[in-house]
Motif scaffolding. Sequence first.
Motif, PDB file in Angstrom:
ATOM      1  N   SER A  15     -25.829  18.003 -20.058  1.00 52.04           N
ATOM      2  CA  SER A  15     -25.053  17.665 -19.138  1.00 52.04           C
ATOM      3  C   SER A  15     -25.140  18.817 -18.024  1.00 52.04           C
ATOM      4  O   SER A  15     -24.863  18.497 -16.791  1.00 52.04           O
ATOM      5  CB  SER A  15     -23.453  18.200 -19.848  1.00 52.04           C
ATOM      6  OG  SER A  15     -22.528  18.236 -18.808  1.00 52.04           O
ATOM      7  N   GLU A  16     -25.558  20.094 -18.499  1.00 48.58           N
ATOM      8  CA  GLU A  16     -25.787  21.188 -17.474  1.00 48.58           C
ATOM      9  C   GLU A  16     -27.051  20.718 -16.621  1.00 48.58           C
ATOM     10  O   GLU A  16     -26.933  20.838 -15.311  1.00 48.58           O
ATOM     11  CB  GLU A  16     -25.967  22.316 -18.250  1.00 48.58           C
ATOM     12  CG  GLU A  16     -24.804  22.852 -18.632  1.00 48.58           C
ATOM     13  CD  GLU A  16     -25.067  24.210 -19.279  1.00 48.58           C
ATOM     14  OE1 GLU A  16     -26.440  24.808 -19.421  1.00 48.58           O
ATOM     15  OE2 GLU A  16     -24.215  24.936 -19.824  1.00 48.58           O
TER      16      GLU A  16
ATOM     17  N   GLU B 282     -27.959  16.381 -10.257  1.00 47.70           N
ATOM     18  CA  GLU B 282     -27.325  15.968  -9.511  1.00 47.70           C
ATOM     19  C   GLU B 282     -27.016  16.642  -8.244  1.00 47.70           C
ATOM     20  O   GLU B 282     -26.890  16.054  -6.860  1.00 47.70           O
ATOM     21  CB  GLU B 282     -25.632  15.442 -10.086  1.00 47.70           C
ATOM     22  CG  GLU B 282     -25.985  14.215 -11.077  1.00 47.70           C
ATOM     23  CD  GLU B 282     -24.286  14.206 -11.751  1.00 47.70           C
ATOM     24  OE1 GLU B 282     -23.779  14.819 -11.345  1.00 47.70           O
ATOM     25  OE2 GLU B 282     -24.564  13.085 -12.488  1.00 47.70           O
ATOM     26  N   GLU B 283     -26.776  17.848  -8.387  1.00 53.73           N
ATOM     27  CA  GLU B 283     -26.497  18.855  -7.144  1.00 53.73           C
ATOM     28  C   GLU B 283     -27.822  18.926  -6.387  1.00 53.73           C
ATOM     29  O   GLU B 283     -27.875  18.976  -4.923  1.00 53.73           O
ATOM     30  CB  GLU B 283     -26.225  19.989  -7.608  1.00 53.73           C
ATOM     31  CG  GLU B 283     -26.095  21.257  -6.586  1.00 53.73           C
ATOM     32  CD  GLU B 283     -25.094  22.109  -6.836  1.00 53.73           C
ATOM     33  OE1 GLU B 283     -24.848  23.276  -5.848  1.00 53.73           O
ATOM     34  OE2 GLU B 283     -24.364  22.005  -7.806  1.00 53.73           O
TER      35      GLU B 283
ATOM     36  N   SER C  79     -26.154  17.764 -14.299  1.00 50.91           N
ATOM     37  CA  SER C  79     -25.215  18.417 -13.149  1.00 50.91           C
ATOM     38  C   SER C  79     -26.204  19.096 -12.281  1.00 50.91           C
ATOM     39  O   SER C  79     -25.841  19.090 -11.181  1.00 50.91           O
ATOM     40  CB  SER C  79     -24.356  19.347 -13.721  1.00 50.91           C
ATOM     41  OG  SER C  79     -23.669  20.027 -12.851  1.00 50.91           O
TER      42      SER C  79
END
Length: 133
Positions: free
Chosen positions: A16-17, A23-24, A20
């Motif tokens: 998940s990290e 995505e960033e 994330s």
Amino acid sequence: IVELRQRLAMSQKELSERESGCEEKQRDFDRKLLLAKSKIESGESEKERCLAEIKELKQRNQCLQNQLLPLTKQREYQEKEIQRLNKALGEALAVQPSSPQLALFSNAGDSCMSARRTELLTQIEVLKQQVSR
């Protein structure tokens, strides 16, 4: 089983990290891409504006050159004509001595011829002065 669940939870949290972070990074990349695209478009529009201005200036320059050409030819013609007339006047004055001018008009009896004589003598003097300049 508990240990596997903990490892699964940690792996999911790490995944998940990472997602994330990806995505960033993708959003940052997209933002930079849009900014670059905007700069390219503004550069293109500036280039088109400059090209249009150059085209307009070239047309104006051509128009001015077209206006200048007849004036230049006319000036050259007038300068040649002035030189020709000055040369002819100089030759005429060199051939004709100053004393025969008076003899030319001495036979004139009436006042009309006398006025004409004075006028012509004045014109001759003006032309002599112009030639001597």
